[in-house]
Design a protein around this motif. Sequence first.
Motif, PDB file in Angstrom:
ATOM      1  N   ILE A  92      -6.063  -1.107  -5.429  1.00  0.00           N
ATOM      2  CA  ILE A  92      -5.167  -1.882  -5.267  1.00  0.00           C
ATOM      3  C   ILE A  92      -3.812  -1.846  -5.924  1.00  0.00           C
ATOM      4  O   ILE A  92      -2.632  -1.927  -5.325  1.00  0.00           O
ATOM      5  N   ALA A  93      -3.731  -1.231  -7.135  1.00  0.00           N
ATOM      6  CA  ALA A  93      -2.643  -0.906  -7.730  1.00  0.00           C
ATOM      7  C   ALA A  93      -1.771   0.005  -7.196  1.00  0.00           C
ATOM      8  O   ALA A  93      -0.559  -0.248  -6.840  1.00  0.00           O
ATOM      9  N   GLU A  94      -2.264   1.056  -6.651  1.00  0.00           N
ATOM     10  CA  GLU A  94      -1.693   2.104  -6.208  1.00  0.00           C
ATOM     11  C   GLU A  94      -1.094   1.745  -4.659  1.00  0.00           C
ATOM     12  O   GLU A  94       0.166   2.246  -4.360  1.00  0.00           O
ATOM     13  N   TYR A  95      -1.856   1.132  -4.016  1.00  0.00           N
ATOM     14  CA  TYR A  95      -1.514   0.703  -2.653  1.00  0.00           C
ATOM     15  C   TYR A  95      -0.159  -0.311  -2.888  1.00  0.00           C
ATOM     16  O   TYR A  95       0.753  -0.188  -2.087  1.00  0.00           O
ATOM     17  N   THR A  96      -0.422  -1.160  -3.944  1.00  0.00           N
ATOM     18  CA  THR A  96       0.629  -2.241  -4.021  1.00  0.00           C
ATOM     19  C   THR A  96       1.933  -1.672  -4.775  1.00  0.00           C
ATOM     20  O   THR A  96       2.864  -1.940  -4.183  1.00  0.00           O
ATOM     21  N   TRP A  97       1.793  -0.543  -5.470  1.00  0.00           N
ATOM     22  CA  TRP A  97       2.953   0.009  -6.153  1.00  0.00           C
ATOM     23  C   TRP A  97       3.642   1.263  -5.585  1.00  0.00           C
ATOM     24  O   TRP A  97       4.646   1.673  -5.928  1.00  0.00           O
ATOM     25  N   THR A  98       3.138   1.545  -4.471  1.00  0.00           N
ATOM     26  CA  THR A  98       3.733   2.453  -3.755  1.00  0.00           C
ATOM     27  C   THR A  98       4.122   2.074  -2.236  1.00  0.00           C
ATOM     28  O   THR A  98       3.405   1.042  -1.759  1.00  0.00           O
ATOM     29  N   ILE A 101     -11.894   6.262   0.655  1.00  0.00           N
ATOM     30  CA  ILE A 101     -11.293   4.839   0.726  1.00  0.00           C
ATOM     31  C   ILE A 101      -9.889   5.001   0.373  1.00  0.00           C
ATOM     32  O   ILE A 101      -9.137   4.189   1.060  1.00  0.00           O
ATOM     33  N   PRO A 102      -9.831   5.659  -0.960  1.00  0.00           N
ATOM     34  CA  PRO A 102      -8.313   5.585  -1.162  1.00  0.00           C
ATOM     35  C   PRO A 102      -7.226   6.023  -0.414  1.00  0.00           C
ATOM     36  O   PRO A 102      -6.270   5.671  -0.189  1.00  0.00           O
ATOM     37  N   VAL A 103      -7.850   7.235   0.359  1.00  0.00           N
ATOM     38  CA  VAL A 103      -6.876   7.733   1.502  1.00  0.00           C
ATOM     39  C   VAL A 103      -6.492   6.813   2.547  1.00  0.00           C
ATOM     40  O   VAL A 103      -5.133   6.937   3.176  1.00  0.00           O
ATOM     41  N   LEU A 104      -7.308   5.813   2.581  1.00  0.00           N
ATOM     42  CA  LEU A 104      -6.868   4.825   3.784  1.00  0.00           C
ATOM     43  C   LEU A 104      -5.769   3.885   3.521  1.00  0.00           C
ATOM     44  O   LEU A 104      -5.097   3.579   4.124  1.00  0.00           O
ATOM     45  N   PHE A 105      -5.520   4.018   1.980  1.00  0.00           N
ATOM     46  CA  PHE A 105      -4.695   3.091   1.313  1.00  0.00           C
ATOM     47  C   PHE A 105      -3.297   4.031   0.877  1.00  0.00           C
ATOM     48  O   PHE A 105      -2.632   3.584  -0.045  1.00  0.00           O
ATOM     49  N   HIS A 106      -3.271   5.198   1.122  1.00  0.00           N
ATOM     50  CA  HIS A 106      -2.455   6.229   0.390  1.00  0.00           C
ATOM     51  C   HIS A 106      -2.697   6.200  -0.937  1.00  0.00           C
ATOM     52  O   HIS A 106      -1.324   6.506  -1.733  1.00  0.00           O
ATOM     53  N   ALA A 107      -3.736   5.963  -1.577  1.00  0.00           N
ATOM     54  CA  ALA A 107      -3.999   6.112  -2.938  1.00  0.00           C
ATOM     55  C   ALA A 107      -4.575   7.192  -3.447  1.00  0.00           C
ATOM     56  O   ALA A 107      -5.406   7.610  -4.070  1.00  0.00           O
ATOM     57  N   TYR A 108      -3.569   8.316  -3.242  1.00  0.00           N
ATOM     58  CA  TYR A 108      -3.972   9.682  -3.222  1.00  0.00           C
ATOM     59  C   TYR A 108      -4.429  10.111  -4.779  1.00  0.00           C
ATOM     60  O   TYR A 108      -5.167  11.000  -5.032  1.00  0.00           O
ATOM     61  N   ALA A 109      -3.793   9.518  -5.828  1.00  0.00           N
ATOM     62  CA  ALA A 109      -4.046   9.685  -7.254  1.00  0.00           C
ATOM     63  C   ALA A 109      -5.667   9.255  -7.413  1.00  0.00           C
ATOM     64  O   ALA A 109      -6.418   9.734  -7.974  1.00  0.00           O
TER      65      ALA A 109
END
Length: 169
Positions: free
Chosen positions: A58-64, A133-141
Amino acid sequence: MEMMLWLILSLIIFQRIGELILAARNRKWMLEQGAKEWGSSHYYLFILLHALFFLSVIAEYTWTSFTFQPIFYPALFLFVVLQGMRVWCISTLGKRWNTRILVLPDEKPINRGLYKYIKHPNYVIVFFELMVIPVLFHAYATALVFPFLHLMVLTVRIPEEEKALRERV
């Protein structure tokens, strides 16, 4: 697209909450059947890992800034395949499926379904889910960090599970 992503994430979170409820129900049933619980001292690590995972996504998706990438569709396809495998594991174990280590006395380990081919299939599935799951949201880290945190927790979990299976109540 943004609304669809929030819907997907919400569904995944509700699915996991549902699985915790199912695990609690199964745990109660197994304990009533005389099961012994193992490794409860490290269980909080799984709860912490998964809670931080979703917060990180959520944080990575929201902040990028999110821009649609073609990798979304293969990742979504892989996620759906992993969910099918997850359901297969849960249905194979039935009331014995749990997020905790519980062993019924004198009962042999299940050796059908995915368990016929892989010793700990659910852990393998979760490892890949923590990447996909993170790849769906571009949360690569998040996709890089959490699968390895999962492996670290498994260095405690799997030996405890193997010990429980060897020593059956």
